[in-house]
Write a protein that holds these residues in place. Sequence first.
Motif, PDB file in Angstrom:
ATOM      1  N   PHE A  37      36.261  52.363  31.053  1.00 33.19           N
ATOM      2  CA  PHE A  37      37.665  51.940  31.109  1.00 33.19           C
ATOM      3  C   PHE A  37      38.602  53.084  30.721  1.00 33.19           C
ATOM      4  CE2 PHE A  37      35.488  47.895  30.770  1.00 33.19           C
ATOM      5  CZ  PHE A  37      36.247  47.051  31.578  1.00 33.19           C
ATOM      6  N   THR A  38      38.155  54.314  30.902  1.00 33.18           N
ATOM      7  CA  THR A  38      38.928  55.479  30.450  1.00 33.18           C
ATOM      8  C   THR A  38      40.282  55.601  31.148  1.00 33.18           C
ATOM      9  OG1 THR A  38      37.579  56.747  31.996  1.00 33.18           O
ATOM     10  CG2 THR A  38      37.004  56.910  29.674  1.00 33.18           C
ATOM     11  N   THR A  39      40.373  55.087  32.387  1.00 32.07           N
ATOM     12  CA  THR A  39      41.640  55.189  33.134  1.00 32.07           C
ATOM     13  C   THR A  39      42.508  53.942  32.955  1.00 32.07           C
ATOM     14  OG1 THR A  39      40.647  54.221  35.104  1.00 32.07           O
ATOM     15  CG2 THR A  39      40.545  56.613  34.900  1.00 32.07           C
ATOM     16  N   GLY A  40      42.002  52.973  32.190  1.00 32.39           N
ATOM     17  CA  GLY A  40      42.718  51.715  32.051  1.00 32.39           C
ATOM     18  C   GLY A  40      42.250  50.683  33.066  1.00 32.39           C
ATOM     19  N   GLN A  41      41.606  51.156  34.129  1.00 32.31           N
ATOM     20  CA  GLN A  41      41.011  50.279  35.138  1.00 32.31           C
ATOM     21  C   GLN A  41      39.496  50.443  35.073  1.00 32.31           C
ATOM     22  OE1 GLN A  41      42.632  48.109  37.190  1.00 32.31           O
ATOM     23  NE2 GLN A  41      44.516  48.681  36.122  1.00 32.31           N
ATOM     24  N   PRO A  42      38.743  49.341  35.257  1.00 32.10           N
ATOM     25  CA  PRO A  42      37.282  49.473  35.197  1.00 32.10           C
ATOM     26  C   PRO A  42      36.733  50.375  36.299  1.00 32.10           C
ATOM     27  CG  PRO A  42      37.923  47.265  35.915  1.00 32.10           C
ATOM     28  CD  PRO A  42      39.165  47.963  35.485  1.00 32.10           C
ATOM     29  N   LYS A  43      35.945  51.378  35.909  1.00 34.47           N
ATOM     30  CA  LYS A  43      35.290  52.262  36.881  1.00 34.47           C
ATOM     31  C   LYS A  43      33.790  52.042  36.748  1.00 34.47           C
ATOM     32  CE  LYS A  43      34.847  57.123  38.255  1.00 34.47           C
ATOM     33  NZ  LYS A  43      34.863  56.802  39.690  1.00 34.47           N
ATOM     34  N   THR A  95      43.418  32.350  30.859  1.00 40.03           N
ATOM     35  CA  THR A  95      44.703  33.013  31.089  1.00 40.03           C
ATOM     36  C   THR A  95      45.005  34.053  30.015  1.00 40.03           C
ATOM     37  OG1 THR A  95      45.797  31.183  29.947  1.00 40.03           O
ATOM     38  CG2 THR A  95      45.731  31.078  32.354  1.00 40.03           C
ATOM     39  N   ASN A  96      44.281  33.981  28.883  1.00 35.26           N
ATOM     40  CA  ASN A  96      44.479  34.958  27.799  1.00 35.26           C
ATOM     41  C   ASN A  96      43.369  36.004  27.745  1.00 35.26           C
ATOM     42  OD1 ASN A  96      46.781  33.495  26.906  1.00 35.26           O
ATOM     43  ND2 ASN A  96      45.435  32.040  25.858  1.00 35.26           N
ATOM     44  N   ASP A  97      42.653  36.157  28.850  1.00 33.14           N
ATOM     45  CA  ASP A  97      41.539  37.115  28.910  1.00 33.14           C
ATOM     46  C   ASP A  97      42.079  38.540  28.842  1.00 33.14           C
ATOM     47  OD1 ASP A  97      39.286  38.673  29.604  1.00 33.14           O
ATOM     48  OD2 ASP A  97      38.457  37.043  30.796  1.00 33.14           O
ATOM     49  N   ARG A  98      41.667  39.284  27.805  1.00 39.94           N
ATOM     50  CA  ARG A  98      42.120  40.673  27.630  1.00 39.94           C
ATOM     51  C   ARG A  98      41.073  41.681  28.125  1.00 39.94           C
ATOM     52  NH1 ARG A  98      46.033  38.304  27.434  1.00 39.94           N
ATOM     53  NH2 ARG A  98      47.442  37.851  25.708  1.00 39.94           N
ATOM     54  N   VAL A  99      39.914  41.193  28.542  1.00 40.25           N
ATOM     55  CA  VAL A  99      38.854  42.078  29.052  1.00 40.25           C
ATOM     56  C   VAL A  99      38.955  42.194  30.572  1.00 40.25           C
ATOM     57  CG1 VAL A  99      36.359  42.470  29.207  1.00 40.25           C
ATOM     58  CG2 VAL A  99      37.351  41.483  27.114  1.00 40.25           C
ATOM     59  N   LEU A 100      38.976  41.060  31.241  1.00 37.70           N
ATOM     60  CA  LEU A 100      39.194  41.006  32.688  1.00 37.70           C
ATOM     61  C   LEU A 100      40.346  40.036  32.926  1.00 37.70           C
ATOM     62  CD1 LEU A 100      35.516  40.850  34.060  1.00 37.70           C
ATOM     63  CD2 LEU A 100      37.111  42.742  34.306  1.00 37.70           C
ATOM     64  N   SER A 101      41.476  40.555  33.331  1.00 35.79           N
ATOM     65  CA  SER A 101      42.681  39.742  33.499  1.00 35.79           C
ATOM     66  C   SER A 101      42.459  38.578  34.467  1.00 35.79           C
ATOM     67  CB  SER A 101      43.819  40.622  34.023  1.00 35.79           C
ATOM     68  OG  SER A 101      44.880  39.832  34.492  1.00 35.79           O
ATOM     69  N   TYR A 145      42.446  38.969  38.281  1.00 35.24           N
ATOM     70  CA  TYR A 145      41.243  39.214  39.085  1.00 35.24           C
ATOM     71  C   TYR A 145      40.765  37.921  39.737  1.00 35.24           C
ATOM     72  CZ  TYR A 145      40.549  43.972  37.267  1.00 35.24           C
ATOM     73  OH  TYR A 145      40.685  45.304  36.969  1.00 35.24           O
ATOM     74  N   ALA A 146      40.762  36.840  38.961  1.00 30.42           N
ATOM     75  CA  ALA A 146      40.303  35.551  39.491  1.00 30.42           C
ATOM     76  C   ALA A 146      41.244  35.050  40.582  1.00 30.42           C
ATOM     77  CB  ALA A 146      40.209  34.531  38.359  1.00 30.42           C
TER      78      ALA A 146
END
Length: 218
Positions: free
Chosen positions: A69-75, A164-170, A173-174
């Motif tokens: 998650f170094t870029t803020g987006q999952p790679k 709706t409060n998911d801080r790992v995968l917003s 995405y769903a």
Amino acid sequence: MEKPLEYLVRKPKVSVENPPLLLLLHGVGSNEEDLFSLSNYLPESFLIVSARGPLTLAPKSYAWYEVLFTTGQPKINLEQEKESIRLLIEFLDYLKSNYQFDESNVWTCGFSQGAIMSYSLGLLYPERFKGIIALSGRLLEENKELVKVTEDVLNKKIFISHGTNDRVLSVEYARSVKNYLETLGIHPHYREYEEGHSINRDMLKDLIQWMEGEVGQN
């Protein structure tokens, strides 16, 4: 045939000659015991198998592929993801030679990274899976272009739940997956909850109700 993955199994609690199969896939840093803890609540007719990811992160901590998650987006490590998909298809063949179940009634259920894997399996190998259960996950953009819209894909039974409060995968995405599936002509059972990156009682209750309603249908 050699065992491709470590796993736990719950045989059907009722006498079923050719039971449906439910494959459980855990998230990053977890193991096969995580979702297996829910098996006592799930429909009794299922043969339930909870698999362990092939990548060891630490003792009792596994994954299906590495993610940064170094870029803020999952790679993600796509090569590892593809290898895990291959292993899971091989694992399905292994189960076929060791347990009796209805090959036309196979379901995959995952949480977080396990949900991502469930989407990949169900949409890229639609002939092998009747249903997809995605709990707090996402669909990899890299795999969308590989999806072939066949009758098997269009007939897929899909359950999506997300907090709706998911801080790992917003939760976005769903919502994105729901919109994508609807453009294909698939209408998933979709629910949002006031919850973080976890499975709460309401999610589980809705999932059980949905499974019981869908499992007997073709």
